[in-house]
Design an enzyme around this catalytic site. Structure first.
Site, mmCIF file in Angstrom:
data_model
loop_
_atom_site.group_PDB
_atom_site.id
_atom_site.type_symbol
_atom_site.label_atom_id
_atom_site.label_comp_id
_atom_site.label_asym_id
_atom_site.label_seq_id
_atom_site.Cartn_x
_atom_site.Cartn_y
_atom_site.Cartn_z
ATOM 1 C CE LYS A 270 27.438 -23.118 -15.998
ATOM 2 N NZ LYS A 270 26.340 -23.017 -16.978
ATOM 3 C CB SER B 85 23.905 -25.612 -15.794
ATOM 4 O OG SER B 85 24.329 -24.735 -16.835
ATOM 5 C CB SER C 39 22.174 -22.708 -18.118
ATOM 6 O OG SER C 39 21.748 -24.038 -18.253
#
Length: 412
Positions: A62, A131, A155
């Site tokens: 990420k 996210s 998330s």
């Protein structure tokens, strides 16, 4: 999807080389990502170790997690092209195990609420969640067998549910967050995404250096599972309610002891105060960006930080006390059940890319710091998932119960 365990089995059997495994991931990214937008950048000439328990495994990172060989851009123009000098601790651990951090996956800006351009690989007209948008989408699209995400509210679990993949938000601080951009230091937690529960269990056991986390035949044959609807968070969509019922029936048919669980009022108060803790810390964690680049902050995060300026230390301290009180009561609850089963999300992935979805069924458990696992529920249409939660530090137990449900659902 690409299975970490399958890849490692083929390598160990001599049916696949480490380089071939990484090449397959690179080819999948080149073929599929142009229409999905899950990958921000990837290593064009990755070094491929041949030693290590995760050798041959391509990993998505990420894009709020530092990598020394690829930019870390936080989903924001403020950090366009920014190149860290060192890997985050979690990336260093992956390298020690022989894994290849192949790609940076798309994140909402600073892991906030503003959507990315990433689409849901199951239906491009829907959000993949956030996210950890690119992380979930890349695994679901079969580009990567393992990918890292983070969770401050929902998330990890929510995008995993929307994209139909397995994922675990580990117990708070089980995995190191050194080198991960902070939003809220009391909440931010790393998570893993994979094709199935055994895949993420194997990865977590190796990364955390805790073999007991990996799934074994010693998992309880009749786990005590408490169904928790979190009424204070509002109602789930009918599809999500049906998926939860389906998972509960399958678990019961497989021998689990299933009961209903009601949470005391302390949990409703803690749930309500999660945003106070999150935003009070976010205004400090993002103080430089707010002070010097307020105009570059996106449409949701900017006003969120504007509002956070009015929060007081007294409000924050009170919220932390309420959270601690709820955590103490949660210990008593886990004396009666081995795991909690609840919603992973309000429903299926919303249409359009204007929202990453609603985290209201996730944020309490993030605040409690406990391990949470998304288990996809088979069915027609866009994916649905259920969330398995265990006592703090019992990540292996959460995964074992999740695997039992996964198998029960597969048997129909």
């Amino acid at each position: 999807m690409l299975s970490l365990i399958d890849i490692r089995t083929r390598i160990e059997a001599g049916d696949l080389t480490h380089r071939q495994a990484i090449a397959e991931a690179r080819e999948a990214i080149a073929e599929r990502d142009p229409s999905i937008g899950a990958v921000v950048c990837s290593d064009p000439e990755p070094a491929v170790p041949e030693e290590g328990r995760l050798a041959g495994i391509a990993v998505g990172i990420k894009d709020i997690i530092d990598t020394a060989h690829l930019p870390t851009q936080m989903g924001s123009p403020i950090y366009q092209g920014w190149q860290p000098r060192a890997d985050a601790a979690i990336v260093s651990r992956l390298r020690q195990l022989g894994a290849v951090p192949l790609a940076k996956t798309a994140t909402t800006a600073f892991a906030g609420l503003d959507p990315t351009v990433t689409v849901n690989p199951r239906d491009h007209g829907h959000t993949p969640g956030g996210s950890s948008s690119g992380t979930a989408a890349a695994v679901a699209a079969g580009m990567l067998p393992l990918a890292l995400g983070t969770q401050t509210g929902g998330s990890v679990i929510r995008p995993a549910a929307f994209c139909g993949v397995a994922a675990i938000k580990a117990s708070f601080r089980l995995l190191p967050t050194v080198g991960v951009k902070t939003f809220s230091w009391a909440l931010d937690t790393l998570g893993l995404f994979g094709a199935s529960v055994p895949d993420i269990a194997r990865a977590l056991a190796l990364i955390a250096d805790r073999p007991e986390i990996d799934l074994t035949d010693d998992a309880p044959s009749a786990p005590r599972i408490g169904i928790c609807l979190q009424g204070f968070a509002g109602d789930a969509d009918p599809d999500a309610a049906a998926a939860l019922s389906q998972a509960a029936r399958a678990a019961e048919a497989a021998g689990a002891i299933v009961t209903d669980v009601s949470l005391p009022d302390a949990f409703a108060r803690a749930w309500d105060l999660h945003p106070v803790i999150q935003d009070f810390e976010a205004r400090q964690a993002l103080a430089w960006e707010y002070a010097h680049h307020r105009e570059a902050l996106p449409a949701l995060l900017g006003p969120q930080l504007d509002r956070a300026q009015a929060l007081t230390a007294a409000q924050y301290d009170s919220a932390r006390r309420e959270a601690h009180h709820a955590r103490r009561q949660l210990k008593d609850l886990f004396g009666e059940v081995d795991a909690i089963l609840t919603y992973s999300a309000v429903g299926r992935a919303p249409r359009g890319l204007g929202s990453t979805g609603d985290a209201r069924f996730n944020r309490l458990w993030t605040l409690m710091g406990v391990p949470c696992v998304n288990v996809p529920v088979p069915g027609d249409g866009l994916p649905l998932g259920v969330q398995v939660i265990a006592r703090f530090g019992r990540d292996g137990q959460a995964l074992a119960v999740a695997r039992a449900i996964e198998l029960a659902l597969a048997r129909g």
